[in-house]
Scaffold this active site. Structure first.
Site, PDB file in Angstrom:
ATOM      1  CG  HIS A  20      -0.428  -0.023   2.668  1.00 54.06           C
ATOM      2  ND1 HIS A  20      -0.217   1.327   3.195  1.00 54.06           N
ATOM      3  CD2 HIS A  20      -0.110  -0.822   3.635  1.00 54.06           C
ATOM      4  CE1 HIS A  20       0.292   1.178   4.472  1.00 54.06           C
ATOM      5  NE2 HIS A  20       0.330   0.000   4.522  1.00 54.06           N
ATOM      6  CG  ASP A  55      -2.402   4.302   2.758  1.00 54.04           C
ATOM      7  OD1 ASP A  55      -1.997   3.302   1.963  1.00 54.04           O
ATOM      8  OD2 ASP A  55      -3.350   4.329   3.630  1.00 54.04           O
ATOM      9  CG  ASP A 114       2.579   0.633   7.630  1.00 56.35           C
ATOM     10  OD1 ASP A 114       2.308   0.130   6.827  1.00 56.35           O
ATOM     11  OD2 ASP A 114       2.216   0.715   8.814  1.00 56.35           O
ATOM     12  CD  GLU A 172      -3.114  -1.337   5.519  1.00 56.15           C
ATOM     13  OE1 GLU A 172      -3.315  -2.360   6.048  1.00 56.15           O
ATOM     14  OE2 GLU A 172      -2.641  -0.011   5.903  1.00 56.15           O
ATOM     15  CD  GLU A 173      -1.484   2.540   7.674  1.00 56.52           C
ATOM     16  OE1 GLU A 173      -2.142   2.102   8.597  1.00 56.52           O
ATOM     17  OE2 GLU A 173      -0.380   2.038   7.474  1.00 56.52           O
ATOM     18  CG  ASP A 201       1.523  -3.274   5.086  1.00 52.48           C
ATOM     19  OD1 ASP A 201       2.358  -2.575   5.649  1.00 52.48           O
ATOM     20  OD2 ASP A 201       0.137  -3.251   5.233  1.00 52.48           O
ATOM     21  CG  HIS A 246       0.883   3.257  12.369  1.00 50.86           C
ATOM     22  ND1 HIS A 246      -0.457   2.826  12.538  1.00 50.86           N
ATOM     23  CD2 HIS A 246       1.155   2.712  11.007  1.00 50.86           C
ATOM     24  CE1 HIS A 246      -0.716   2.124  11.414  1.00 50.86           C
ATOM     25  NE2 HIS A 246       0.020   2.225  10.593  1.00 50.86           N
TER      26      HIS A 246
END
Ligand SMILES: [Zn+2]
Length: 335
Positions: free
Chosen positions: A3, A5, A65, A99-100, A122, A304
């Site tokens: 992903h 994003d 990520d 995705e997030e 991921d 994150h």
């Protein structure tokens, strides 16, 4: 699949920094900020002695990520194109947005993609293989109160905030994110705003078992019904919807896809870690949309936030695993 994003921690103007031949014990300063990657706080750093750590500079996340996954897929593709002697079936790459926020897979055209199976790249440290996730639902409560002056409120006021508190207190006290781990599910109150006149609450529900998810949804319905019955009117309006389901329930019908990844990990000398994910992946939805899709590691750590980092050697390992999956798949199809 990977992903493109990143999470919503500050991700503007990311300045990656590279620490080569990390000694496995000292702190790594993030840029010239007051923040450090400290092996006492993040013990997994000790696993990377002698390796190359890529981190951010203190005021942003790294975005590994899932840029790690993107880099690894592109490197894998580059390798195959430069080595035409390495046989492969038709391989497709896809890079998804959003995705997030859990909607990355929603607009994914499984039919047009046309693959028999897929993997998202991921995940965390080398060896992590995800094929079990939470099943997930969300619900919202709209509560209508009766606002009168507090001086003459007796027997008349219905404080919407208090109704919300009363609802919340009927959920099992233990089943909250802060009290649960492993395979335990929970109810999580994410948002509560209101006045005496009206209030709104948002919850998520998580459970590894599909019938556990249904039981939790039914408990919520029962509490709301009981309270509304006591009020004699529908003061609490409940809206519930499902978000995604544990992909394990579906992948159990396609275990050869999980086995292919397991075999590739083992052939690469990795110890397979299959702890279930206390969350979802794009693959959770895609698996139910007809594209069985476990998740492979990408070498991401501390995702994150500002302490996010990745390890160059882990990223190469992910590329090696992709190549190995391809080789084993070619062999399997010959038989
Ligand atoms: Zn991710």
């Amino acid at each position: 699949l990977a992903h493109c994003d990143t999470a919503d921690f500050n991700s503007v103007d990311v300045k990656p920094q590279i620490t080569e031949n990390y000694d496995g014990k000292s702190k790594i300063q993030l840029g010239d900020s007051e923040f450090y990657l400290d092996p006492e706080v993040f013990p997994h750093l000790k696993n990377y002695q002698g390796q190359t750590i890529i981190s951010a500079s203190g005021d942003t996340l790294l975005g590994g990520d899932d840029k790690c996954g993107i880099s690894e897929l592109m490197t894998f593709a580059e390798y195959l194109m430069e080595h035409p002697e390495e046989k492969h079936g038709e391989i497709k790459l896809a890079f998804t947005p959003d995705e997030e926020i859990g909607t990355g897979a929603e607009h994914f055209d499984v039919e047009e993609f046309g693959a028999d199976f897929a993997y998202t790249v991921d995940g965390e440290a080398p060896g992590k293989l995800d094929w079990g996730t939470f099943s997930a639902a969300q619900f919202g409560l709209d509560i209508q109160g009766v606002n009168v002056h507090p001086a003459v409120a007796k027997g008349q006021m219905i404080n919407a905030i208090q109704v919300g508190i009363d609802f919340h207190n009927q959920l099992p006290e233990h089943d909250r994110p802060e009290h649960t781990d492993g395979r335990e599910g929970f109810f999580h109150l994410m948002n509560f705003d209101g006045t005496v006149d009206s209030a709104h609450m948002d919850y998520i529900i998580r459970d590894f078992e599909r019938d556990g998810l249904e039981r939790r949804k039914n408990l919520v319905k029962d509490i709301v019904k009981k309270m509304n019955d006591e009020f004699g009117t529908e003061r609490i309006k409940l809206k519930t919807w499902d978000q995604y389901y544990n992909m394990a329930d579906e992948l159990e019908k396609h275990m050869e896809i999980v086995d292919l990844a397991r075999d590739a990990y083992k052939a690469e000398g990795l110890t397979v870690n299959e702890d279930p994910v206390r969350g979802g992946t794009d693959g959770s939805q895609l698996t139910y949309m007809g594209l069985p899709c476990p998740n492979l590691f990408a070498g991401e750590e501390n995702m994150h936030g500002r302490y996010e980092y990745t390890v160059l050697e882990s990223m190469w390992k992910a590329v090696d695993v992709l190549r190995k999956i391809n080789q084993l798949n070619v062999e399997r199809n010959k038989k």
